[in-house]
Design a protein around this motif. Structure first.
Motif, PDB file in Angstrom:
ATOM      1  N   UNK A  69       2.494   9.112  -1.027  1.00 16.41           N
ATOM      2  CA  UNK A  69       2.819   7.716  -1.280  1.00 16.41           C
ATOM      3  C   UNK A  69       2.018   6.791  -1.228  1.00 16.41           C
ATOM      4  N   UNK A  70       1.982   6.843   0.124  1.00 20.12           N
ATOM      5  CA  UNK A  70       1.250   6.028   0.645  1.00 20.12           C
ATOM      6  C   UNK A  70      -0.186   5.005  -0.659  1.00 20.12           C
ATOM      7  N   UNK A  71      -0.960   6.408  -0.699  1.00 23.77           N
ATOM      8  CA  UNK A  71      -1.925   6.576  -0.658  1.00 23.77           C
ATOM      9  C   UNK A  71      -1.769   7.000  -2.901  1.00 23.77           C
ATOM     10  N   UNK A  72      -0.516   6.929  -3.083  1.00 29.93           N
ATOM     11  CA  UNK A  72      -0.395   6.629  -4.419  1.00 29.93           C
ATOM     12  C   UNK A  72      -0.438   5.099  -5.222  1.00 29.93           C
ATOM     13  N   UNK A  73       0.208   3.820  -4.157  1.00 31.34           N
ATOM     14  CA  UNK A  73       0.563   2.522  -3.822  1.00 31.34           C
ATOM     15  C   UNK A  73       1.750   2.239  -3.656  1.00 31.34           C
TER      16      UNK A  73
END
Length: 135
Positions: A69-73
């Motif tokens: 989730x974090x890596x997808x922004x």
């Protein structure tokens, strides 16, 4: 930063870092011309996050889901909140089961203290736990 330096700086082994990479917790780092992994400096913060999440009882799969989730922004706050609530519910359920088991064991301990082994018969497996065998 090479894997040995990163491992030493985070009190991990290179094997653990390679495992995290294979498990999808760390993105594959760029390689040097000699073929060595060259981790960016922000990898240390990610390793600290992984360790903290594990300490909180999250599984590697759950940690990976947060990182995706974090890596997808996307901010993973709602997802993390749900995971925390789920883990708290699981712990409450296990604690209730443990209290029940403790109560049963205390009863058995009292029974054991009052049991005279010389009165046991062959028909009983253990008079403390189950009393006479039922057919």
């Amino acid at each position: 930063m090479r894997i040995g330096e990163l491992a030493a700086a985070n009190d991990l082994t290179p094997k653990t870092i390679r495992f995290y990479e294979q498990a999808g917790l760390l993105p594959a780092p760029p390689r040097t011309s000699g073929g060595y992994r060259d981790y960016p400096s922000q990898t240390s913060a990610r390793l600290v996050f992984i360790r903290d999440a594990q300490s909180a009882g999250l599984t590697l799969a759950e940690i990976r889901s947060i990182l995706v989730l974090r890596d997808s922004g996307e901010a993973p706050c709602a997802h993390v909140t749900g995971l925390i609530e789920q883990h708290l519910d699981d712990i409450e359920r296990r604690m209730a089961e443990l209290r029940k088991t403790r109560s049963a064991l205390r009863g058995l301990a009292e029974r054991a203290a009052a049991t005279d082994p010389s009165t046991c018969t062959d028909a009983e497996i253990c008079s403390i736990i189950g009393g006479p065998a039922r057919v």
